[in-house]
Design a protein around this motif. Structure first.
Motif, PDB file in Angstrom:
ATOM      1  N   GLN A 384       0.840  -1.197   0.000  1.00  0.00           N
ATOM      2  CA  GLN A 384       0.000   0.000   0.000  1.00  0.00           C
ATOM      3  C   GLN A 384       0.873   1.244   0.000  1.00  0.00           C
ATOM      4  OE1 GLN A 384      -2.490   0.162   3.415  1.00  0.00           O
ATOM      5  NE2 GLN A 384      -3.948   1.570   2.493  1.00  0.00           N
ATOM      6  N   GLY A 385       0.693   2.081  -1.006  1.00  0.00           N
ATOM      7  CA  GLY A 385       1.490   3.305  -1.068  1.00  0.00           C
ATOM      8  C   GLY A 385       2.920   3.066  -1.506  1.00  0.00           C
ATOM      9  N   LEU A 386       3.179   1.872  -2.021  1.00  0.00           N
ATOM     10  CA  LEU A 386       4.553   1.522  -2.356  1.00  0.00           C
ATOM     11  C   LEU A 386       4.491   0.390  -3.365  1.00  0.00           C
ATOM     12  CD1 LEU A 386       7.562   1.791  -1.495  1.00  0.00           C
ATOM     13  CD2 LEU A 386       7.112   0.123   0.256  1.00  0.00           C
ATOM     14  N   GLN A 387       5.167   0.582  -4.486  1.00  0.00           N
ATOM     15  CA  GLN A 387       5.067  -0.457  -5.524  1.00  0.00           C
ATOM     16  C   GLN A 387       5.943  -1.661  -5.196  1.00  0.00           C
ATOM     17  OE1 GLN A 387       5.608   1.383  -9.329  1.00  0.00           O
ATOM     18  NE2 GLN A 387       5.346  -0.539 -10.409  1.00  0.00           N
ATOM     19  N   ALA A 388       7.197  -1.350  -4.901  1.00  0.00           N
ATOM     20  CA  ALA A 388       8.110  -2.459  -4.593  1.00  0.00           C
ATOM     21  C   ALA A 388       9.246  -1.946  -3.726  1.00  0.00           C
ATOM     22  CB  ALA A 388       8.673  -3.060  -5.876  1.00  0.00           C
TER      23      ALA A 388
END
Lengths: 582, 173
Positions: A384-388
């Protein structure tokens, strides 16, 4: 007598069985207390465990809810793990070696709230670093506001006014001097006397030859006197005219002096752009400094897990063991194995964005015995709020005194929300929204620290200009409003105790331009204001001075009048009814 | 304390063979001087149970020698260190160090080694001395004690009442 008491053997076995039974009942609690006590001693803050469960076949241990207090913030846990399960090497354990082949850590979280304070009175293994104020402190932004022109004039002495004051004094001095001189220079009495003598001579010349002869001497003498007086008056008048001319020139200087005043004041109060040369460092530097300090602080705390504190030759005194405990003398092991080793730990970390999984290998303070460094690797995707996110590296303490720790962190698609870059009153800036990709590489040696951070920010929005006061802040934020993407590079180099942060960013170009433009505008306005105000003051002075000079001009008129009178008298002696025979 | 002394007197005055008492004292020397939960004490306990040894003497002796051990711990530590760091024995200790059983025994701990060395060396002298002392006590001292005013006073005292009641409870005369 029976040599062997077989009943005794039975009793012995019963006692042993009873002892074993009690041990089995209590061992979980004993292990729990041991972990809490040892952990508290190592961390310097409370380490708590809800429960421990030891299984014998196969030999394993599972721990429930391990809380490790943050020594800096006793009401928070630095680390909390929901469950740890591990398998132990039984044979090695009998040789007082804790070798954990596999360990699983579930629900690892950071910075969780505690129910009660975890502070302890003594922290013998404290490896705290003093927070470096020089890097972590707020960097002050130079003020972008110029003082008011009026304020400047109240503080500063003006050349214009100085010149005017001096000139005024001189004019008044000249006035007094000429007034005094006029009192003795061909005054009214003297002129009347000359006039009377001229009339006497004229009358005598009318009374026959005897009168004419007698009047000639008198006339010559009178003429000489008048001529002398005339010369004196003429030279005085010339001197006065020179004075008047010089005063006029100086008045002209007063009227042009404002230009010099403006130039000097503009030079003094102009804004330098030095402080603005690397504004991105000013904005991002403190935050990077704080993160670096926190990382180094935690690295220091984890150091006992990476290497033992060894007694050098006379460097560290081995303390006397507590009474009744003795000292364990170590001998060479034919197949050396670390005293404590976790070969492989699988960890699942709960972060606000989701779950990150990873593994850590070769956790031991005896890397030199193991011959292999600690390796870690974590990754998480679609958070959530962060791709990878990826974090990997190694902590190499295999060679004592030549430790090298490396780490790489890669984050992509991180949703930045309200990242405060500056809470300075002059220039409050926050990155309200952005999507960031960043990569950090760091290498920490025994006495060296190097780091490189590359980041790209897209879809960036900064604090809105309407939300701030201050002319410069508004102008800058208005320009930043047009910035949608920027890149930033940071380089950290030095030693862990003394490092520097060099930061460059696209924002510098934008900020420099904004600053230069704003500075130029402000300077132009200030110059205009100063010109107007100083010119007004100069004008007042010039008018007053001209008035004083006109007074002097009146004296000149008086001298001219006397000059003309004497001139006329002289002409009378030449022309006026009598003529000298020569 | 009174009960312990009463117990001791009972043992000394009983029909137990002096050898059984002295062996018990010898083994209690080992168990008392060395750390209680050492591996060798399991062997000592086994021997105490299966050999004809007076158990009461043994347990009394363990308590007594544990107190002595507390006072002598610094000496045991120093002695143990000397023994373990003796260069001539290094190879021997290294072999033991690499053995699971001996590591379990914690022979490389200075207090374990020091106290075990002292107790093993003292075992036979203590055993012989104790046996001789018990015999002497029974032969001459016991009768003399019985006749002294002190003994008579004791017999009239609370201590003696406890002693006799303890003796009766245990099935004595």
């Amino acid at each position: 007598m029976n040599r062997i008491r077989w009943k005794g053997l039975l009793s012995f076995l019963l006692i042993v069985a009873l002892a074993a039974g009690i041990w089995l009942l209590l061992i979980d609690r004993i292990v729990e207390r041991m972990i809490e006590k040892t952990g508290t001693r190592l961390v310097g803050a409370s380490v708590e465990l809800d429960a421990a469960d030891l299984t014998l076949i196969p030999l394993g241990l599972s721990l429930t809810r391990l809380q490790v207090t943050d020594p800096d913030r006793p009401m928070r846990n630095a680390v909390e793990a929901a469950r740890l399960a591990m398998s132990l090497d039984a044979g090695r354990l009998l040789m007082h070696k804790v070798i954990i082949e596999e360990m699983a850590v579930d629900g690892l979280r950071f910075n969780t709230v505690r129910e009660r304070s975890g502070a302890v009175s003594a922290a013998p293994y404290s490896l705290e670093r003093a927070v470096r104020e020089t890097v972590a402190e707020k960097l002050k932004l130079p003020s972008m506001e110029l003082p008011d022109a009026q304020e400047i004039l109240e503080k500063e002495d003006l050349l214009t006014l100085k010149l005017a004051d001096t000139l005024r004094r001189d004019i008044r001095g000249a006035q007094e001097k000429w007034e005094a001189r006029l009192k003795v220079l061909a005054d009214r009495e003297k002129l009347k006397d000359y006039e009377r003598r001229v009339k006497e001579v004229r009358d005598r010349m009318k009374g026959g030859l005897g009168g004419i002869l007698g009047g000639v001497d008198e006339a010559v003498s009178l003429r000489n006197d008048i001529k002398q007086e005339l010369d004196l008056v003429r030279s005085s008048r010339s001197e006065l005219k020179d004075d008047l001319e010089s005063f006029r020139v100086r008045i002209q200087q007063v009227s042009t002096a404002p230009r010099e005043d403006v130039r000097r004041l503009m030079e003094k109060y102009s804004l330098t752009q030095q402080g603005m040369a690397n504004l991105s460092r000013t904005l991002f530097g403190p935050r990077i400094g704080q993160w670096t300090e926190a990382t180094l602080r935690w690295h220091g705390r984890l150091r006992p897990l990476l290497e033992r504190v060894k007694a050098g030759s006379g460097e560290v005194e081995t303390p006397q063991p507590p009474r009744g405990e003795g000292e364990d003398v170590r001998f060479v092991e034919y197949r050396p194995v670390p005293d404590f080793l976790i070969r492989n730990a699988r960890v699942s970390v709960d972060v606000p964005a989701g779950e990150i999984a990873g593994e850590v290998r070769n956790i031991t303070p005896d890397q030199e015995i193991l011959g292999a460094p600690l390796i870690f690797r974590f990754s998480g995707e679609r958070l959530q709020g962060l791709q990878a996110v990826k974090l990997f590296g190694e902590l190499d303490h295999v060679r004592p005194g030549r430790a090298t720790d490396r780490a790489t962190l890669q984050i992509s698609g991180y949703q930045v929300k309200k990242l405060v870059l500056s809470d300075s009153e002059d220039l409050p800036i926050a990155l309200e929204n952005a999507v960031a990709d960043l990569e950090l590489r760091a290498v920490l040696g025994e006495n060296s620290l190097e780091g490189n951070l590359s980041s790209d920010f897209k879809g960036a929005t900064f604090t809105r200009a309407q939300e701030v006061s201050g002319r410069f802040a508004k102008a800058l934020l208005s320009l930043l409003a047009d910035v949608r993407a920027f890149a930033m590079e940071a380089e950290i180099s030095g030693t862990p105790d003394d490092y520097s942060v060099r930061l460059t960013s696209d924002l510098d170009r934008v900020l420099k331009y904004a600053v230069a433009k704003q500075v130029k505008e402000q300077m132009v306005l200030l110059e205009q204001d100063l010109k107007v105000l100083i010119h007004e003051k100069a004008q007042e002075q010039v008018e007053a001075l001209n008035k004083e000079v006109r007074g002097l001009g009146g004296l000149d008129a008086q001298i001219a009048e006397r000059l003309n009178f004497l001139d006329d008298l002289l002409k009378e002696i030449k022309v006026g009814g009598f003529k000298l025979p020569f | 304390m009174l009960q312990a002394v009463a117990k001791l007197l009972k043992i000394l005055n009983s029909e137990t063979e002096p050898g059984q008492i002295s062996l018990a004292v010898g083994f209690s020397l080992i168990a008392g001087l060395t750390p209680l939960f050492s591996l060798h004490n399991l062997l000592v306990l086994l021997l105490v149970f299966i050999l004809p040894i007076n158990l009461s003497s043994f347990f009394l002796g363990v308590v007594f020698f544990s107190g002595i051990a507390y006072l002598l711990d610094p000496l045991f530590h120093q002695l143990g260190r000397v023994i373990l760091t003796e260069p001539a024995l290094e190879l021997f200790w290294t072999d033991l160090y690499n053995s699971t059983l001996w590591r379990l025994e914690r022979f490389n701990n200075t207090i374990v080694m020091g106290s075990l060395a002292v107790s093993l060396v003292s075992f036979i002298p203590v055993h012989l001395l104790t046996r001789s002392a018990v015999r002497r006590y029974r032969q001459s001292f016991l009768e003399w004690v019985r006749k002294t005013r002190l003994m008579q006073a004791l017999q009239a005292s609370r201590f003696y009442r406890i002693y006799t009641s303890y003796h009766r409870l245990r099935g004595g005369e």
